[in-house]
Design an enzyme around this catalytic site. Structure first.
Site, short mmCIF file in Angstrom:
data_model
loop_
_atom_site.label_atom_id
_atom_site.label_comp_id
_atom_site.label_asym_id
_atom_site.label_seq_id
_atom_site.Cartn_x
_atom_site.Cartn_y
_atom_site.Cartn_z
N HIS A 113 0.84 -1.21 0.00
CA HIS A 113 0.00 0.00 0.00
C HIS A 113 0.87 1.26 0.00
O HIS A 113 0.70 2.16 -0.82
CB HIS A 113 -0.93 -0.04 1.23
N GLU A 114 1.83 1.30 0.90
CA GLU A 114 2.65 2.51 1.03
C GLU A 114 3.61 2.67 -0.15
O GLU A 114 3.93 3.78 -0.56
CB GLU A 114 3.42 2.52 2.36
N HIS A 117 1.93 4.57 -2.88
CA HIS A 117 2.04 6.03 -2.66
C HIS A 117 3.43 6.52 -3.07
O HIS A 117 3.57 7.57 -3.70
CB HIS A 117 1.80 6.39 -1.19
ZN LIG Z 1 -2.82 5.25 1.86
#
Ligand SMILES: [Zn+2]
Length: 234
Positions: A113-114, A117
């Protein structure tokens, strides 16, 4: 629980004589911090080496000129509440909440998830702080592509048709993530998420598809690894 204890023994703690000299008393705060931090580092290393999601993202970032280094770009820390992780754009660092991540599968998802980003930050010069749409878009992509919404992570899946369910899950998770980091009303967040949803939901870079499970992610990783072969034949 027993399994966790067994794993800890295998991490080579007897190589740290301080633990027996009284510096880390059994059950003391110092000991538990040491344990959490060490476990977090070990799980992170394992995710980077074995998760096809993480491996693909690390490879894609490297080829975009944003190579990720474990010690420079990740930080295992204690966090408040039930947060699992975060991306700090000012330092380009991924924070992993060592007090809230206890299982390898959870670590794999948070790292993925990170990293999404971080990938968006690398490729698109995201304006996280002033452009609300950029943040919303990256949260939609992270929820869609990280496996956060894959079957076994969502108990409520029987409420929807499979495809519709996945979209609802992505929308809901993106909203929750935004509300956790920005002081905005739910209505305002919903408006922005809906505005950018279709575009960002259909942007599958660098996976080329929605990796619904580990098998999908492995195929995506294989395609990524072979990408130069195809372009060499053009
Ligand atoms: Zn997030």
């Amino acid at each position: 629980m027993a399994q966790t204890e067994q794993q800890e023994e295998d991490y080579g703690y007897n190589l740290f004589p301080e633990r027996n000299s009284g510096k880390f008393q059994k059950g003391s705060i110092a000991e538990s911090l040491f344990t959490f931090n060490h476990k977090c580092q070990v799980m992170l290393q394992f995710a980077m080496e074995t998760s096809p999601y993480a491996k693909l993202l690390l490879g894609a970032m490297k080829s975009s000129g944003c190579a990720v280094y474990k010690d420079r770009h990740f930080s295992c820390e204690d966090c408040d509440g039930t947060v699992s992780g975060g991306f700090d754009a000012t330092s380009s660092q991924i924070v992993l909440c060592q007090n809230n991540i206890h299982q390898q599968s959870h670590m794999n998802r948070v790292v993925t998830h990170e990293l999404i980003h971080a990938f968006d930050h690398c490729r698109a010069h995201v304006d996280w702080f002033n452009n609300f749409k950029h943040l919303a878009c990256s949260e939609i992509r992270a929820a869609n592509l990280s496996g956060d919404c894959s079957f076994h992570n969502e108990v409520s899946r029987f409420n929807f048709g499979l495809k519709k369910h996945h979209q609802e899950c992505v929308r809901g998770r993106a909203l929750r993530s935004i509300l956790a980091v920005r002081k905005v009303s739910r209505e305002e967040a919903e408006k922005v998420v809906d505005e950018v949803f279709d575009t960002c939901f259909n942007d599958h870079a660098p996976f080329g598809r929605i990796p619904h499970d580990k098998k999908d992610a492995k195929f995506a990783y294989r395609d990524f690894e072979n990408r130069d072969r195809y372009s060499a034949n053009l």
